[in-house]
Design an enzyme around this catalytic site. Sequence first.
Site, mmCIF file in Angstrom:
data_model
loop_
_atom_site.group_PDB
_atom_site.id
_atom_site.type_symbol
_atom_site.label_atom_id
_atom_site.label_comp_id
_atom_site.label_asym_id
_atom_site.label_seq_id
_atom_site.Cartn_x
_atom_site.Cartn_y
_atom_site.Cartn_z
ATOM 1 N N GLY A 75 0.805 -1.211 0.000
ATOM 2 C CA GLY A 75 0.000 0.000 0.000
ATOM 3 C C GLY A 75 0.841 1.265 0.000
ATOM 4 O O GLY A 75 0.511 2.247 -0.666
ATOM 5 N N ASN B 266 -5.031 -7.384 -2.521
ATOM 6 C CA ASN B 266 -4.096 -6.258 -2.584
ATOM 7 C C ASN B 266 -4.662 -5.121 -3.438
ATOM 8 O O ASN B 266 -4.277 -3.962 -3.277
ATOM 9 C CB ASN B 266 -2.757 -6.675 -3.216
ATOM 10 C CG ASN B 266 -2.013 -7.742 -2.432
ATOM 11 O OD1 ASN B 266 -1.288 -8.530 -3.004
ATOM 12 N ND2 ASN B 266 -2.187 -7.779 -1.121
ATOM 13 N N LEU B 267 -5.564 -5.461 -4.379
ATOM 14 C CA LEU B 267 -5.987 -4.485 -5.388
ATOM 15 C C LEU B 267 -6.812 -3.334 -4.799
ATOM 16 O O LEU B 267 -6.941 -2.288 -5.425
ATOM 17 C CB LEU B 267 -6.772 -5.184 -6.506
ATOM 18 C CG LEU B 267 -6.041 -6.341 -7.217
ATOM 19 C CD1 LEU B 267 -6.926 -6.930 -8.298
ATOM 20 C CD2 LEU B 267 -4.712 -5.883 -7.809
ATOM 21 N N ARG C 233 -5.970 -1.401 -2.535
ATOM 22 C CA ARG C 233 -5.115 -0.257 -2.169
ATOM 23 C C ARG C 233 -3.768 -0.216 -2.879
ATOM 24 O O ARG C 233 -3.093 0.806 -2.850
ATOM 25 C CB ARG C 233 -4.889 -0.237 -0.644
ATOM 26 C CG ARG C 233 -4.109 -1.439 -0.153
ATOM 27 C CD ARG C 233 -4.219 -1.628 1.342
ATOM 28 N NE ARG C 233 -3.457 -2.809 1.760
ATOM 29 C CZ ARG C 233 -3.858 -4.057 1.572
ATOM 30 N NH1 ARG C 233 -5.012 -4.321 0.977
ATOM 31 N NH2 ARG C 233 -3.116 -5.071 1.959
ATOM 32 N N LYS D 33 5.475 -8.891 -7.059
ATOM 33 C CA LYS D 33 5.140 -7.463 -6.957
ATOM 34 C C LYS D 33 6.220 -6.551 -7.534
ATOM 35 O O LYS D 33 5.917 -5.570 -8.216
ATOM 36 C CB LYS D 33 4.908 -7.088 -5.487
ATOM 37 C CG LYS D 33 3.624 -7.635 -4.921
ATOM 38 C CD LYS D 33 3.396 -7.123 -3.499
ATOM 39 C CE LYS D 33 2.043 -7.610 -3.002
ATOM 40 N NZ LYS D 33 1.756 -7.104 -1.642
ATOM 41 N N ASP E 15 5.528 -4.242 6.113
ATOM 42 C CA ASP E 15 4.282 -4.424 6.853
ATOM 43 C C ASP E 15 4.454 -5.223 8.144
ATOM 44 O O ASP E 15 3.500 -5.784 8.650
ATOM 45 C CB ASP E 15 3.243 -5.107 5.945
ATOM 46 C CG ASP E 15 3.687 -6.507 5.538
ATOM 47 O OD1 ASP E 15 4.811 -6.897 5.888
ATOM 48 O OD2 ASP E 15 2.902 -7.201 4.870
ATOM 49 N N ASN E 16 5.677 -5.276 8.650
ATOM 50 C CA ASN E 16 5.860 -6.027 9.904
ATOM 51 C C ASN E 16 7.019 -5.446 10.708
ATOM 52 O O ASN E 16 7.896 -4.785 10.159
ATOM 53 C CB ASN E 16 6.111 -7.507 9.603
ATOM 54 C CG ASN E 16 7.383 -7.712 8.804
ATOM 55 O OD1 ASN E 16 8.477 -7.740 9.370
ATOM 56 N ND2 ASN E 16 7.267 -7.798 7.492
ATOM 57 N N CYS F 5 -2.517 -5.516 8.641
ATOM 58 C CA CYS F 5 -3.661 -5.156 7.788
ATOM 59 C C CYS F 5 -4.501 -6.364 7.409
ATOM 60 O O CYS F 5 -5.716 -6.275 7.286
ATOM 61 C CB CYS F 5 -3.184 -4.473 6.511
ATOM 62 S SG CYS F 5 -2.317 -2.940 6.789
ATOM 63 N N CYS G 251 -5.904 -14.202 31.187
ATOM 64 C CA CYS G 251 -6.281 -12.790 31.065
ATOM 65 C C CYS G 251 -7.321 -12.695 29.949
ATOM 66 O O CYS G 251 -7.864 -13.717 29.537
ATOM 67 C CB CYS G 251 -5.063 -11.907 30.772
ATOM 68 S SG CYS G 251 -4.401 -12.151 29.131
#
Lengths: 366, 78
Positions: free
Chosen positions: A40, A69-70, A72, A85, A129-130, A187, A334
């Site tokens: 993105g 993916n398309l 964005r 890509k 992205d990580n 995402c 928790c």
Amino acid sequence: MNLTNQEKNRYSRHILLGKIGLEGQEKLKAAKVLVIGVGGLGCPVLQYLTAAGVGELGIIDYDIIDETNLQRQILFTVNDIGKNKAEVAKNRLKQLNPHINFNVYPEKLTTRNALNLFSEYDIIVDGTDNFSTRYLVNDACVITNKPLIYGAIYKFEGQVTVFNYKGGPTYRCLFPEPPKAGSVPNCSEIGVLGVLPGLIGTQQANEVIKLILGIGKLLSGKLLTYDSLNNSFLTLTINRSEEQVQKVLDEKSNFKDFDYDFFCGIISTFDVNEISLDELRKMFNSSDNFQLVDVRQEWEQPRVEKDNVLIAPLNELESYVTKIATDKKVIVVCQHGIRSIAAIEQLEKEYNFNNLINLQGGIENW
Amino acid sequence: MTLKLKYFGMTAEASGKDEELLDNNYSSVKELKADLLAKYPNLLEINFKVAVNQEIVNDDYKLSGNEEIALLPPFAGG
């Protein structure tokens, strides 16, 4: 680097600007920029840098294009699904501007290739992205002394800044430690507004261009945050931590062997025994002798109303240590199974417990 | 003396609000954080930073009066 007449015409709207001119456009042509990740953020960054006439662009991404993916990632079409890509981006961008030299790396960025790769470029753009790649990219920029144009997004919000520029702060000066594994979803798990990376990536491209041209004020030492729902921008000052920068430089010779997935807890750094909610229910129904330690606050719902429950909120855990059983199984719970791992880690490391079991995923669906 | 808090990203989800006004009974960011963690325990799962008057500060930063606080979590998405 001289421009041909065709290039002068193509970039005339830049050249007309007093702050850019022919000289500025030549600086853009001479610049070498590496864009990490064609997602993105990477798509708009590459599109604008290509259109602007940045002479050499490196594109690294090992991933293939997926239909999701398309929404964005605007360089790709339905015909590209299943293809790499970086390769597809290059072919598309070549049509936009044939004057640019593209170097494509359809591979994963690793500690083995990062330093050599970065040293061939002037500026590095982070569109990953990580967290583990973000820390890797930061450290490689510190070691090779390259400015890093950082952008990151979450649902409807984004962050942009310039790291490691002329003695400015680095990513580790802002976030010295990675978040606990699994505590920040990506995402693909939580979704993202498609137009958001377009806005943030365009801001990153703008910082790259200003840096090359030496005009305006860069976001060095400033983190720009953007909230797309409220149209609000906020700029926060970040200070450099010499200690954090020095730590990276001191470990320079170990960089190639450093395991960033391990550092970010993607590969479990801490081996914890776990049971599922179903297994816990079975334990309550059987005559198993165990204690359940709930590290949430007292008012968090749902509650487990049983005799063998100890309430020991994580932020006050120390004061409950003596009440935690050492002679039988202890199930630590928790809400989502994240705080309980932190509790187990603290109890095992500081108090030598060896009978603790985590409730995987937490008690939320009790 | 009032603190104006602004929550970003996951800190907004953990607290259930985007903004909040709090009486400033705190001498330091550390005290404020301890109170917020007790009030919104899901914040314990987030390694967020605190900005005071638009500057990212450490836990020992002294709070003095009417300050604007922002809770800033790390984002990884791209």
